[in-house]
Motif scaffolding. Structure first.
Motif, PDB file in Angstrom:
ATOM      1  N   ASP A  99      -0.828  11.979  -1.182  1.00 57.53           N
ATOM      2  CA  ASP A  99      -1.757  13.100  -1.288  1.00 57.53           C
ATOM      3  C   ASP A  99      -1.809  13.899  -2.941  1.00 57.53           C
TER       4      ASP A  99
ATOM      5  N   SER B 283       0.867  -1.293  -0.032  1.00 56.20           N
ATOM      6  CA  SER B 283      -0.071   0.195  -0.122  1.00 56.20           C
ATOM      7  C   SER B 283       0.903   1.192   0.135  1.00 56.20           C
TER       8      SER B 283
ATOM      9  N   LEU C  97       0.512   5.450   0.146  1.00 57.65           N
ATOM     10  CA  LEU C  97      -0.494   6.530   0.078  1.00 57.65           C
ATOM     11  C   LEU C  97       0.047   7.901  -0.603  1.00 57.65           C
TER      12      LEU C  97
END
Length: 109
Positions: A85, A81, A83
Protein backbone atom coordinates in the motif's frame (compact mmCIF):
# COMPACT_ATOMS: atom_id res chain seq x y z
CA UNK A 1 -3.40 -45.15 4.58
CA UNK A 2 -0.99 -42.29 5.34
CA UNK A 3 -2.02 -39.01 3.77
CA UNK A 4 0.86 -37.02 2.28
CA UNK A 5 0.92 -33.28 2.93
CA UNK A 6 -0.17 -31.06 0.07
CA UNK A 7 2.99 -29.73 -1.52
CA UNK A 8 3.40 -26.91 -3.95
CA UNK A 9 5.95 -24.56 -5.44
CA UNK A 10 7.03 -21.58 -3.38
CA UNK A 11 9.19 -18.67 -4.44
CA UNK A 12 11.18 -17.14 -1.59
CA UNK A 13 12.92 -13.78 -1.82
CA UNK A 14 15.93 -13.37 0.47
CA UNK A 15 17.88 -10.15 0.90
CA UNK A 16 21.68 -9.98 1.19
CA UNK A 17 24.27 -7.26 1.59
CA UNK A 18 27.64 -7.39 -0.12
CA UNK A 19 30.38 -6.15 2.16
CA UNK A 20 32.99 -3.50 1.39
CA UNK A 21 34.06 -2.27 -1.05
CA UNK A 22 30.68 -2.90 -2.74
CA UNK A 23 28.08 -1.84 -0.17
CA UNK A 24 25.45 -3.36 -2.46
CA UNK A 25 22.23 -5.17 -1.63
CA UNK A 26 21.01 -8.24 -3.49
CA UNK A 27 17.53 -9.71 -3.64
CA UNK A 28 17.45 -13.37 -4.71
CA UNK A 29 14.30 -15.34 -5.52
CA UNK A 30 14.62 -19.12 -5.31
CA UNK A 31 12.01 -21.83 -5.95
CA UNK A 32 11.18 -24.58 -3.47
CA UNK A 33 8.84 -27.57 -3.43
CA UNK A 34 7.33 -27.49 0.07
CA UNK A 35 4.25 -28.27 2.13
CA UNK A 36 3.87 -24.79 3.64
CA UNK A 37 5.18 -21.25 3.68
CA UNK A 38 7.15 -22.01 6.83
CA UNK A 39 8.80 -25.07 5.28
CA UNK A 40 9.73 -23.14 2.13
CA UNK A 41 11.25 -20.32 4.17
CA UNK A 42 13.28 -22.75 6.28
CA UNK A 43 14.69 -24.35 3.11
CA UNK A 44 15.41 -20.96 1.52
CA UNK A 45 17.13 -19.64 4.64
CA UNK A 46 19.35 -22.73 4.82
CA UNK A 47 20.31 -22.16 1.20
CA UNK A 48 20.85 -18.44 1.92
CA UNK A 49 23.31 -19.33 4.68
CA UNK A 50 25.20 -21.66 2.29
CA UNK A 51 25.14 -18.99 -0.43
CA UNK A 52 26.71 -16.44 1.92
CA UNK A 53 29.29 -18.79 3.48
CA UNK A 54 32.85 -17.83 2.61
CA UNK A 55 31.80 -14.73 0.66
CA UNK A 56 31.44 -11.02 1.26
CA UNK A 57 27.64 -11.59 1.36
CA UNK A 58 25.64 -11.27 4.56
CA UNK A 59 22.13 -12.70 4.72
CA UNK A 60 19.98 -10.02 6.36
CA UNK A 61 17.32 -12.37 7.72
CA UNK A 62 14.49 -11.17 5.47
CA UNK A 63 12.63 -13.92 3.63
CA UNK A 64 9.32 -13.35 1.85
CA UNK A 65 7.46 -16.30 0.37
CA UNK A 66 4.89 -16.59 -2.39
CA UNK A 67 2.98 -19.77 -3.22
CA UNK A 68 2.67 -20.31 -6.94
CA UNK A 69 -0.92 -20.92 -7.96
CA UNK A 70 0.10 -23.35 -10.70
CA UNK A 71 1.81 -26.66 -10.06
CA UNK A 72 3.46 -26.63 -13.48
CA UNK A 73 6.19 -24.08 -14.09
CA UNK A 74 6.25 -22.89 -17.68
CA UNK A 75 6.94 -19.65 -19.56
CA UNK A 76 4.88 -16.87 -18.05
CA UNK A 77 4.27 -18.57 -14.71
CA UNK A 78 4.05 -15.96 -11.95
CA UNK A 79 6.79 -16.80 -9.46
CA UNK A 80 6.63 -13.87 -7.06
CA UNK A 81 4.26 -11.09 -6.10
CA UNK A 82 4.38 -8.54 -3.30
CA UNK A 83 1.58 -6.07 -2.65
CA UNK A 84 2.42 -2.78 -0.97
CA UNK A 85 0.00 0.00 0.00
CA UNK A 86 1.28 3.48 -0.84
CA UNK A 87 -0.03 7.02 -1.24
CA UNK A 88 2.80 7.81 -3.68
CA UNK A 89 2.04 8.63 -7.29
CA UNK A 90 3.35 6.03 -9.81
CA UNK A 91 6.53 7.90 -10.84
CA UNK A 92 7.48 8.68 -7.23
CA UNK A 93 6.67 5.12 -6.17
CA UNK A 94 8.95 3.64 -8.84
CA UNK A 95 11.74 6.11 -8.01
CA UNK A 96 11.45 5.35 -4.30
CA UNK A 97 11.39 1.56 -4.46
CA UNK A 98 12.68 0.40 -7.85
CA UNK A 99 14.54 3.01 -9.86
CA UNK A 100 16.64 5.02 -7.44
CA UNK A 101 19.55 5.29 -9.88
CA UNK A 102 21.75 3.04 -7.77
CA UNK A 103 20.60 -0.27 -9.27
CA UNK A 104 23.09 -2.35 -11.23
CA UNK A 105 20.97 -2.82 -14.31
CA UNK A 106 20.92 -1.90 -17.95
CA UNK A 107 18.21 -0.19 -19.95
CA UNK A 108 16.63 -2.14 -22.79
CA UNK A 109 16.18 0.03 -25.85
Amino acid sequence: MIEMPDTGWYAVRCVFRWGAPHDTYEERVTLWRAGSFDEAIVMAEREAARYATGTAFEYLGLAQAYRLSDDVIEPGTEVFSLLRDSDLEPEEYLSTFFDTGDERQEQIS
